[in-house]
Design an enzyme around this catalytic site. Structure first.
Site, short mmCIF file in Angstrom:
data_model
loop_
_atom_site.label_atom_id
_atom_site.label_comp_id
_atom_site.label_asym_id
_atom_site.label_seq_id
_atom_site.Cartn_x
_atom_site.Cartn_y
_atom_site.Cartn_z
N ASP A 152 -39.50 29.67 63.50
CA ASP A 152 -38.46 30.62 62.72
C ASP A 152 -39.15 31.93 62.55
OD1 ASP A 152 -40.40 29.52 60.99
OD2 ASP A 152 -39.38 28.67 59.72
N ASP A 169 -37.89 22.44 49.06
CA ASP A 169 -36.59 21.71 48.99
C ASP A 169 -36.13 20.90 50.24
OD1 ASP A 169 -36.53 23.59 51.12
OD2 ASP A 169 -35.17 24.76 50.27
N HIS A 216 -36.63 21.65 53.57
CA HIS A 216 -36.51 22.10 54.80
C HIS A 216 -37.59 22.06 55.73
CE1 HIS A 216 -38.11 26.22 53.29
NE2 HIS A 216 -39.01 25.80 53.91
N GLU A 262 -32.39 25.20 55.36
CA GLU A 262 -32.21 24.97 54.05
C GLU A 262 -31.18 23.83 53.68
OE1 GLU A 262 -34.54 26.06 52.49
OE2 GLU A 262 -34.43 28.34 52.09
C1 GLP Z 1 -41.98 28.07 55.30
C2 GLP Z 1 -41.58 27.84 56.87
C3 GLP Z 1 -41.69 26.27 56.93
C4 GLP Z 1 -42.99 25.66 56.24
C5 GLP Z 1 -42.82 25.89 54.84
C6 GLP Z 1 -44.10 25.19 54.20
O1 GLP Z 1 -40.74 27.96 54.50
N1 GLP Z 1 -40.58 28.35 57.32
O2 GLP Z 1 -41.68 26.14 58.48
O3 GLP Z 1 -42.69 24.29 56.57
O4 GLP Z 1 -43.07 27.24 54.77
O5 GLP Z 1 -45.01 25.98 53.74
P1 GLP Z 1 -46.28 25.50 53.08
O6 GLP Z 1 -47.19 25.08 54.03
O7 GLP Z 1 -46.82 27.00 52.70
O8 GLP Z 1 -45.95 24.87 51.88
#
Ligand code: GLP
Length: 263
Positions: A67, A136, A138, A143
């Site tokens: 992404d 959440d 994802h 989402e």
């Molecule tokens: C972002 C990314 C996700 C990732 C998430 C978790 O939202 N788009 O792909 O899984 O962060 O992040 P963290 O590792 O900082 O909890």
């Protein structure tokens, strides 16, 4: 699904890195699906260490990131392209021309989604897709309510995701409200899925994803539909799993995981 539970975040990272290492040694031209987020920083540091100290070779590999924020160019320090260069690509021998991240500056988001899908197809598909999980539920930026059949497209971020990721921006108000993301359907086509989850704040959502119903409300639950999905979690993140005892026993006894036990 194989859920591998390790005592600490550091130990979970080592197992995840070893799985990526194994993929690249078995198939040097492997196409990796990559993820961002705080959880992945330690994993990329371990891959860089393996490159420097153990000769892990990225020279023939390619990659597709999950992404990117809409409206951020690769030079913006908060873009996922910048993150990938900073944490991984600048420190290993990967050919950057074979590293792909959706174009957050595209003038036509629908067209960019279709182009990204086509590029994945032309590269022969993704061998190993790395995934984190948002609070959440994802994966990528899929989402809640994202179709389990969704493809690469732009999405609006939830208030929860905005709150989770805003602290990473120098000026929180500059965080984009939309992102381009591979769809759940895109992710499910990877030959293998590897989800890394650490920390107690992920315990509840990990249990929902792994043991709850398959639902568009928790896009990570789609891993249950994949024939080769591996989840690596630390004890803190695994704290709410009803099956934790079985998972620990499985890791210690199943011969498939023997070479990962000493890590
Ligand atoms: C972002 C990314 C996700 C990732 C998430 C978790 O939202 N788009 O792909 O899984 O962060 O992040 P963290 O590792 O900082 O909890």
């Amino acid at each position: 699904m194989d859920v591998l539970i390790r005592p600490t975040a550091g130990a979970a990272v080592k197992v995840a890195a070893a799985l990526i290492d194994e993929t690249l040694r078995r198939k040097p031209e492997a196409v990796l699906g990559l993820a961002t987020g705080r959880t992945m920083e330690a994993l990329y540091a371990e891959l860089v260490r393996r490159h420097r100290e153990e000769g892990l070779d990225f020279s023939r590999a390619g990659s597709f990131n999950l992404d990117e924020y809409v409206g951020l160019s690769g030079e913006n320090v908060n873009s996922y392209r910048y993150y990938m260069n900073f944490h991984l690509f600048d420190h290993v021998n990967i050919d950057k021309r074979r590293t792909r991240v959706p174009d957050g500056m595209t003038a036509d988001e629908a067209e960019e989604g279709a182009r990204y899908e086509e590029e994945i197809r032309l590269a022969g598909g993704i061998d190993l897709q790395l995934l984190g999980i948002g609070r959440d539920g994802h994966v990528g930026f899929n989402e809640p309510l994202s179709s389990l059949a969704s493809r690469t497209r732009s999405v609006s971020l939830t208030p929860e995701t905005m709150a989770q990721n805003q602290p990473l921006f120098d000026r929180p108000e500059e965080m984009p409200r939309r992102a381009l993301t591979m769809g759940v359907g895109t992710i499910l086509e990877a030959r293998r899925l590897l989800m890394l989850v650490t920390g107690e704040e992920k315990a509840e959502i990990l249990a929902a994803a792994v043991e709850g119903p398959v639902s568009a409300m928790v896009s990570a639950s789609a891993l249950q539909l994949h024939p080769d999905a591996v989840v690596v979690a630390d004890e803190a993140a695994a704290a709410r799993l009803k099956t934790a005892g079985y998972c620990r026993w499985m890791f210690e006894n199943d011969p498939r995981w023997a070479r990962f036990r000493a890590l």
